[in-house]
Design a protein around this motif. Structure first.
Motif, PDB file in Angstrom:
ATOM      1  N   PHE A  26      30.197 -97.225 120.118  1.00 49.11           N
ATOM      2  CA  PHE A  26      29.108 -96.359 120.555  1.00 49.11           C
ATOM      3  C   PHE A  26      29.380 -94.908 120.152  1.00 49.11           C
ATOM      4  O   PHE A  26      28.505 -94.215 119.621  1.00 49.11           O
ATOM      5  N   VAL A  27      30.595 -94.452 120.392  1.00 49.32           N
ATOM      6  CA  VAL A  27      30.967 -93.090 120.018  1.00 49.32           C
ATOM      7  C   VAL A  27      30.907 -92.928 118.500  1.00 49.32           C
ATOM      8  O   VAL A  27      30.431 -91.905 117.992  1.00 49.32           O
ATOM      9  N   LEU A  28      31.349 -93.936 117.769  1.00 45.25           N
ATOM     10  CA  LEU A  28      31.309 -93.880 116.308  1.00 45.25           C
ATOM     11  C   LEU A  28      29.869 -93.797 115.801  1.00 45.25           C
ATOM     12  O   LEU A  28      29.569 -93.037 114.878  1.00 45.25           O
ATOM     13  N   ILE A  29      28.962 -94.545 116.422  1.00 45.02           N
ATOM     14  CA  ILE A  29      27.553 -94.500 116.015  1.00 45.02           C
ATOM     15  C   ILE A  29      26.972 -93.110 116.271  1.00 45.02           C
ATOM     16  O   ILE A  29      26.256 -92.556 115.425  1.00 45.02           O
ATOM     17  N   ILE A  30      27.289 -92.518 117.423  1.00 48.83           N
ATOM     18  CA  ILE A  30      26.820 -91.158 117.727  1.00 48.83           C
ATOM     19  C   ILE A  30      27.372 -90.176 116.691  1.00 48.83           C
ATOM     20  O   ILE A  30      26.660 -89.299 116.196  1.00 48.83           O
ATOM     21  N   TYR A  31      28.641 -90.339 116.340  1.00 50.63           N
ATOM     22  CA  TYR A  31      29.258 -89.457 115.342  1.00 50.63           C
ATOM     23  C   TYR A  31      28.583 -89.628 113.982  1.00 50.63           C
ATOM     24  O   TYR A  31      28.308 -88.642 113.284  1.00 50.63           O
ATOM     25  N   LEU A  32      28.281 -90.847 113.595  1.00 53.81           N
ATOM     26  CA  LEU A  32      27.614 -91.082 112.310  1.00 53.81           C
ATOM     27  C   LEU A  32      26.205 -90.491 112.299  1.00 53.81           C
ATOM     28  O   LEU A  32      25.747 -89.967 111.280  1.00 53.81           O
ATOM     29  N   ILE A  33      25.499 -90.577 113.429  1.00 49.39           N
ATOM     30  CA  ILE A  33      24.176 -89.950 113.519  1.00 49.39           C
ATOM     31  C   ILE A  33      24.300 -88.437 113.377  1.00 49.39           C
ATOM     32  O   ILE A  33      23.506 -87.799 112.676  1.00 49.39           O
ATOM     33  N   PHE A  34      25.327 -87.859 114.017  1.00 51.80           N
ATOM     34  CA  PHE A  34      25.563 -86.418 113.902  1.00 51.80           C
ATOM     35  C   PHE A  34      25.823 -86.032 112.445  1.00 51.80           C
ATOM     36  O   PHE A  34      25.263 -85.044 111.946  1.00 51.80           O
ATOM     37  N   ILE A  35      26.646 -86.795 111.751  1.00 51.00           N
ATOM     38  CA  ILE A  35      26.939 -86.499 110.346  1.00 51.00           C
ATOM     39  C   ILE A  35      25.679 -86.619 109.496  1.00 51.00           C
ATOM     40  O   ILE A  35      25.405 -85.769 108.646  1.00 51.00           O
ATOM     41  N   ALA A  36      24.880 -87.655 109.731  1.00 51.67           N
ATOM     42  CA  ALA A  36      23.662 -87.839 108.949  1.00 51.67           C
ATOM     43  C   ALA A  36      22.680 -86.698 109.182  1.00 51.67           C
ATOM     44  O   ALA A  36      22.054 -86.197 108.229  1.00 51.67           O
ATOM     45  N   LEU A  37      22.541 -86.269 110.432  1.00 53.23           N
ATOM     46  CA  LEU A  37      21.625 -85.162 110.714  1.00 53.23           C
ATOM     47  C   LEU A  37      22.129 -83.858 110.106  1.00 53.23           C
ATOM     48  O   LEU A  37      21.337 -83.068 109.569  1.00 53.23           O
ATOM     49  N   THR A  38      23.432 -83.623 110.180  1.00 56.77           N
ATOM     50  CA  THR A  38      23.996 -82.420 109.578  1.00 56.77           C
ATOM     51  C   THR A  38      23.785 -82.418 108.074  1.00 56.77           C
ATOM     52  O   THR A  38      23.399 -81.398 107.484  1.00 56.77           O
ATOM     53  N   GLU A  39      24.006 -83.550 107.434  1.00 57.91           N
ATOM     54  CA  GLU A  39      23.797 -83.650 105.984  1.00 57.91           C
ATOM     55  C   GLU A  39      22.329 -83.461 105.629  1.00 57.91           C
ATOM     56  O   GLU A  39      21.990 -82.824 104.629  1.00 57.91           O
ATOM     57  N   MET A  40      21.440 -84.008 106.459  1.00 59.73           N
ATOM     58  CA  MET A  40      20.011 -83.865 106.217  1.00 59.73           C
ATOM     59  C   MET A  40      19.596 -82.392 106.298  1.00 59.73           C
ATOM     60  O   MET A  40      18.849 -81.903 105.438  1.00 59.73           O
ATOM     61  N   ILE A  41      20.096 -81.678 107.275  1.00 59.06           N
ATOM     62  CA  ILE A  41      19.755 -80.258 107.409  1.00 59.06           C
ATOM     63  C   ILE A  41      20.304 -79.473 106.227  1.00 59.06           C
ATOM     64  O   ILE A  41      19.627 -78.607 105.666  1.00 59.06           O
ATOM     65  N   TYR A  42      21.519 -79.807 105.808  1.00 58.38           N
ATOM     66  CA  TYR A  42      22.110 -79.127 104.663  1.00 58.38           C
ATOM     67  C   TYR A  42      21.284 -79.387 103.401  1.00 58.38           C
ATOM     68  O   TYR A  42      20.989 -78.456 102.637  1.00 58.38           O
ATOM     69  N   MET A  43      20.898 -80.625 103.164  1.00 59.29           N
ATOM     70  CA  MET A  43      20.107 -80.953 101.970  1.00 59.29           C
ATOM     71  C   MET A  43      18.737 -80.294 102.030  1.00 59.29           C
ATOM     72  O   MET A  43      18.214 -79.828 101.011  1.00 59.29           O
ATOM     73  N   TYR A  44      18.142 -80.215 103.221  1.00 59.41           N
ATOM     74  CA  TYR A  44      16.845 -79.554 103.359  1.00 59.41           C
ATOM     75  C   TYR A  44      16.967 -78.073 103.029  1.00 59.41           C
ATOM     76  O   TYR A  44      16.134 -77.523 102.313  1.00 59.41           O
ATOM     77  N   ASN A  45      18.018 -77.436 103.512  1.00 59.05           N
ATOM     78  CA  ASN A  45      18.209 -76.010 103.234  1.00 59.05           C
ATOM     79  C   ASN A  45      18.511 -75.772 101.765  1.00 59.05           C
ATOM     80  O   ASN A  45      18.070 -74.780 101.192  1.00 59.05           O
ATOM     81  N   MET A  46      19.290 -76.650 101.135  1.00 58.63           N
ATOM     82  CA  MET A  46      19.593 -76.499  99.715  1.00 58.63           C
ATOM     83  C   MET A  46      18.348 -76.704  98.868  1.00 58.63           C
ATOM     84  O   MET A  46      18.143 -76.009  97.869  1.00 58.63           O
ATOM     85  N   ASP A  47      17.510 -77.657  99.287  1.00 59.47           N
ATOM     86  CA  ASP A  47      16.278 -77.913  98.542  1.00 59.47           C
ATOM     87  C   ASP A  47      15.356 -76.702  98.602  1.00 59.47           C
ATOM     88  O   ASP A  47      14.769 -76.300  97.600  1.00 59.47           O
ATOM     89  N   SER A  48      15.234 -76.094  99.776  1.00 58.46           N
ATOM     90  CA  SER A  48      14.372 -74.921  99.904  1.00 58.46           C
ATOM     91  C   SER A  48      15.011 -73.697  99.241  1.00 58.46           C
ATOM     92  O   SER A  48      14.315 -72.777  98.830  1.00 58.46           O
ATOM     93  N   PHE A  49      16.337 -73.668  99.091  1.00 52.08           N
ATOM     94  CA  PHE A  49      17.022 -72.559  98.441  1.00 52.08           C
ATOM     95  C   PHE A  49      16.697 -72.513  96.952  1.00 52.08           C
ATOM     96  O   PHE A  49      16.536 -71.449  96.367  1.00 52.08           O
TER      97      PHE A  49
END
Length: 124
Positions: free
Chosen positions: A99-122
């Motif tokens: 359960f903790v690992l799944i939460i951590y993976l969701i956190f990583i995916a969301l962080t990567e998504m925000i980073y890719m969104y910001n890079m795309d708009s950059f």
């Protein structure tokens, strides 16, 4: 069979067994303890929700605060009402660590998504 002194019920299924209800006073005290702990966390959430603006909490910090408090409440409910707290330590870890690992993976995916969104708009 019930002799009139035992409280319980019949299952009503194909086995139709008599299941005694638990009237242990310790269980009643334990339920009140769980109630007060969950109430305290919920009251803390409500107070944080109403005072977040005056305390200067940002939206992201407020969301993460609610996520963490909700996970704490869910974990406590699983430990008490699903009797995971009564199990051996190895079984608890076997159930909680994925359960903790799944939460951590969701956190990583969301962080990567925000980073890719910001890079795309950059680069636009």
């Amino acid at each position: 069979m019930s002799d009139g002194q035992h409280h319980g019920y019949y299952t009503g299924d194909i086995h139709n067994q008599f299941v005694e209800e638990h009237h242990d006073p310790k269980n009643k005290a334990r339920l009140w303890k769980v109630f007060w702990i969950l109430l305290a966390i919920t009251v803390a959430e409500v107070i944080i929700g109403f005072q977040a603006h005056s305390w200067g909490l940002g939206k992201t910090l407020l969301i993460w605060t609610f996520v963490i408090l909700t996970i704490v409440k869910a974990g406590y409910i699983v430990l008490v009402f699903m009797h995971l707290g009564d199990e051996k330590k190895a079984l608890r870890y076997t159930i909680l660590l994925p359960f903790v690992l799944i939460i951590y993976l969701i956190f990583i995916a969301l962080t990567e998504m925000i980073y890719m969104y910001n890079m795309d708009s950059f680069f636009k």
